[in-house]
Design a protein around this motif. Structure first.
Motif, PDB file in Angstrom:
ATOM      1  N   ARG A 117     -29.890  -1.259  14.280  1.00  0.00           N
ATOM      2  CA  ARG A 117     -29.841  -1.898  12.968  1.00  0.00           C
ATOM      3  C   ARG A 117     -31.000  -2.862  12.758  1.00  0.00           C
ATOM      4  O   ARG A 117     -31.112  -3.474  11.708  1.00  0.00           O
ATOM      5  N   GLU A 118     -31.835  -3.031  13.771  1.00  0.00           N
ATOM      6  CA  GLU A 118     -32.907  -4.020  13.695  1.00  0.00           C
ATOM      7  C   GLU A 118     -34.262  -3.312  13.666  1.00  0.00           C
ATOM      8  O   GLU A 118     -34.976  -3.255  14.651  1.00  0.00           O
ATOM      9  N   THR A 119     -34.609  -2.728  12.549  1.00  0.00           N
ATOM     10  CA  THR A 119     -35.872  -1.998  12.461  1.00  0.00           C
ATOM     11  C   THR A 119     -37.076  -2.917  12.494  1.00  0.00           C
ATOM     12  O   THR A 119     -38.206  -2.453  12.613  1.00  0.00           O
ATOM     13  N   VAL A 120     -36.834  -4.226  12.404  1.00  0.00           N
ATOM     14  CA  VAL A 120     -37.957  -5.170  12.454  1.00  0.00           C
ATOM     15  C   VAL A 120     -38.567  -5.245  13.838  1.00  0.00           C
ATOM     16  O   VAL A 120     -39.689  -5.739  14.003  1.00  0.00           O
ATOM     17  N   CYS A 121     -37.813  -4.776  14.841  1.00  0.00           N
ATOM     18  CA  CYS A 121     -38.311  -4.848  16.207  1.00  0.00           C
ATOM     19  C   CYS A 121     -39.100  -3.586  16.514  1.00  0.00           C
ATOM     20  O   CYS A 121     -38.532  -2.509  16.577  1.00  0.00           O
ATOM     21  N   SER A 122     -40.387  -3.708  16.713  1.00  0.00           N
ATOM     22  CA  SER A 122     -41.241  -2.566  17.002  1.00  0.00           C
ATOM     23  C   SER A 122     -42.133  -2.896  18.182  1.00  0.00           C
ATOM     24  O   SER A 122     -42.123  -4.014  18.700  1.00  0.00           O
ATOM     25  N   PHE A 123     -42.960  -1.915  18.612  1.00  0.00           N
ATOM     26  CA  PHE A 123     -43.838  -2.112  19.754  1.00  0.00           C
ATOM     27  C   PHE A 123     -45.160  -2.720  19.302  1.00  0.00           C
ATOM     28  O   PHE A 123     -46.231  -2.197  19.566  1.00  0.00           O
ATOM     29  N   THR A 124     -45.074  -3.849  18.589  1.00  0.00           N
ATOM     30  CA  THR A 124     -46.268  -4.529  18.119  1.00  0.00           C
ATOM     31  C   THR A 124     -46.922  -5.314  19.234  1.00  0.00           C
ATOM     32  O   THR A 124     -48.140  -5.440  19.306  1.00  0.00           O
ATOM     33  N   PHE A 125     -46.101  -5.853  20.122  1.00  0.00           N
ATOM     34  CA  PHE A 125     -46.610  -6.737  21.166  1.00  0.00           C
ATOM     35  C   PHE A 125     -46.451  -6.064  22.529  1.00  0.00           C
ATOM     36  O   PHE A 125     -45.641  -6.483  23.344  1.00  0.00           O
ATOM     37  N   LEU A 126     -47.182  -5.021  22.791  1.00  0.00           N
ATOM     38  CA  LEU A 126     -47.084  -4.328  24.069  1.00  0.00           C
ATOM     39  C   LEU A 126     -47.995  -4.978  25.088  1.00  0.00           C
ATOM     40  O   LEU A 126     -49.215  -4.955  24.925  1.00  0.00           O
ATOM     41  N   PRO A 127     -47.466  -5.580  26.156  1.00  0.00           N
ATOM     42  CA  PRO A 127     -48.320  -6.137  27.191  1.00  0.00           C
ATOM     43  C   PRO A 127     -49.032  -5.027  27.944  1.00  0.00           C
ATOM     44  O   PRO A 127     -48.431  -3.986  28.224  1.00  0.00           O
ATOM     45  N   TYR A 185     -46.831 -15.948  23.409  1.00  0.00           N
ATOM     46  CA  TYR A 185     -46.784 -16.714  24.661  1.00  0.00           C
ATOM     47  C   TYR A 185     -46.089 -15.911  25.762  1.00  0.00           C
ATOM     48  O   TYR A 185     -46.591 -15.813  26.890  1.00  0.00           O
ATOM     49  N   LEU A 186     -44.930 -15.312  25.416  1.00  0.00           N
ATOM     50  CA  LEU A 186     -44.186 -14.558  26.421  1.00  0.00           C
ATOM     51  C   LEU A 186     -44.925 -13.289  26.845  1.00  0.00           C
ATOM     52  O   LEU A 186     -44.821 -12.855  27.990  1.00  0.00           O
ATOM     53  N   PHE A 191     -44.179 -14.808  30.899  1.00  0.00           N
ATOM     54  CA  PHE A 191     -42.826 -14.454  30.473  1.00  0.00           C
ATOM     55  C   PHE A 191     -41.836 -15.345  31.205  1.00  0.00           C
ATOM     56  O   PHE A 191     -41.395 -15.043  32.316  1.00  0.00           O
ATOM     57  N   ASP A 192     -41.489 -16.452  30.565  1.00  0.00           N
ATOM     58  CA  ASP A 192     -40.626 -17.474  31.143  1.00  0.00           C
ATOM     59  C   ASP A 192     -39.207 -17.295  30.601  1.00  0.00           C
ATOM     60  O   ASP A 192     -38.933 -17.585  29.434  1.00  0.00           O
ATOM     61  N   TYR A 193     -38.286 -16.800  31.436  1.00  0.00           N
ATOM     62  CA  TYR A 193     -36.912 -16.565  30.991  1.00  0.00           C
ATOM     63  C   TYR A 193     -36.226 -17.866  30.584  1.00  0.00           C
ATOM     64  O   TYR A 193     -35.450 -17.897  29.630  1.00  0.00           O
TER      65      TYR A 193
END
Length: 292
Positions: A117-127, A185-186, A191-193
Motif C-alpha cells: 500500500r506504500e507506493t511511495v517507497c521505491s529504490f531511489t536510495f540504493l547503496p 545519512y543512513l 546505517f545506525d539502527y
C-alpha cells in the motif's frame, strides 16, 4: 573448553558496555570468518563456491564473504547455547534462519504485505555494492520512516491545510527535506539502527499527540473520529513491539515481524475512518456551495 567458557562470560559481561554487537565482537566468530574467507573466497575455491551457489543467491548479491558470516554466525550461536549463555546479536541484528536469499523471511514477507500500500517507497536510495537482501532490509526501515512522516503530513492537511493550503505545502517541503536527509545519512554515511529507531519514535510521538489532540477536540461534533483515536492508540501500543528485544522465535519470527503483521488489520479501521471523514467533508462542501 573451560578457557573458552571463561572468555565467553567475560565477553558477555563487557558487551553491555560496548557499542558493537556481542556476536560479531566474539573472537570465535571473527576467527571463523577469517578462516572461512581464506579457505573459500579466493582463487579456485572462490570459483568452486560460485559454481555451486544457487542462481537466486548470486542474483540477490550474496557473496562468499556474506556466506562465511552467515555460517560462522550459527557456529557462534551454537557455542553460546551449549555453554548456557544468552543468544547474541550480530552486526546489530538477531540471528535468523535464511530462506532462499531472505535472511529475515518473516519480516520480509510482513514488510512486503505492508508496503504493497506504500507506493511511495521505491529504490531511489540504493547503496552501492550491497546485496539485494540488505537493500530490501534497509528499504523496510526507510518505508517505516516514510509512513510515519506521511501520517504527520495527512494530519497537517486535515487540521490546518484545508483552511491554509500554503502552510500545508510548506510543511510538506519540510518533511520531504527531513526524509531526504534521514535516508541519505543512513544510506551514504552510516546505517545506525539506534539513531533510526530514536528518530522514528520522536516523529511517531509528534504524530500521536497531533492526531489525538485533533480527535479529542472534535469527537463530539464528528463521532467518526473515534475510529481514528482507536487506530492511533493501537498503533502506538503495537509500536512498543519495536522497542522489545528478544531472539526470534524458531529463528524466524521477531518483534519487528510481529509488529508488521499486527498492524495490517489496523489499517482497515483507519480506511473506514478516512472514508467517513471524506464523506463528511464532501457533504460539508456541498452545503457551503448551496449557501453560496
Amino acid at each position: 573448553m573451560a578457557g573458552r567458557t571463561a572468555r565467553l562470560m567475560l565477553l558477555a559481561g563487557g558487551a553491555a558496555l560496548a557499542s558493537g554487537s556481542q556476536g560479531d565482537r566474539e573472537p570465535v566468530y571473527r576467527d571463523c570468518v577469517h578462516r572461512c574467507e581464506e579457505r573459500n573466497c579466493s582463487g579456485g575455491a572462490l570459483r568452486h563456491f560460485r559454481s555451486r551457489q544457487p542462481i537466486y543467491m548470486s542474483l540477490a548479491g550474496w557473496t562468499c564473504q556474506d556466506d562465511c558470516k552467515y555460517e560462522c554466525m550459527w557456529v557462534t550461536v551454537g557455542l553460546y547455547l551449549k555453554e548456557g549463555h544468552r543468544v547474541p546479536q550480530f552486526h546489530g541484528k538477531w540471528p535468523f534462519s535464511r530462506f532462499l536469499f531472505f535472511q529475515e523471511p518473516a519480516s520480509a514477507m510482513a514488510s512486503f504485505l505492508c508496503t504493497l500500500r506504500e507506493t511511495v517507497c521505491s529504490f531511489t536510495f540504493l547503496p552501492p555494492k550491497e546485496p539485494l537482501i540488505h537493500v530490501l532490509s534497509k528499504m523496510d526501515y526507510f518505508c517505516a520512516s516514510t509512513v510515519i512522516l506521511h501520517s504527520v503530513y495527512l494530519c497537517c492537511v486535515r487540521t490546518v491545510g484545508l483552511q491554509h493550503p500554503a502552510v500545508a505545502s510548506a510543511f510538506r517541503a519540510l518533511l520531504l527535506l527531513m526524509l531526504t536527509v534521514h535516508v541519505s545519512y543512513l544510506s551514504l554515511v552510516h546505517f545506525d539502527y539506534g539513531y533510526n529507531l530514536a528518530a522514528n519514535v520522536a516523529i511517531g510521538l509528534v504524530n500521536v499527540v497531533w492526531w489525538l489532540a485533533w480527535c479529542l477536540r472534535n469527537q463530539r461534533r464528528l463521532p467518526h473520529v473515534r475510529k481514528c483515536m482507536v487506530v492511533v492508540l493501537l498503533l502506538q501500543g503495537l509500536s512498543l513491539l519495536e522497542l522489545l528485544d528478544f531472539p526470534p522465535f524458531f529463528w524466524v519470527l521477531d518483534a519487528h515481524a510481529i509488529w508488521h503483521i499486527s498492524t495490517i488489520p489496523v489499517h482497515v479501521l483507519f480506511f473506514s475512518f478516512l472514508e467517513d471523514d471524506s464523506l463528511y467533508l464532501l457533504k460539508e462542501s456541498e452545503a457551503k456551495f448551496k449557501l453560496d
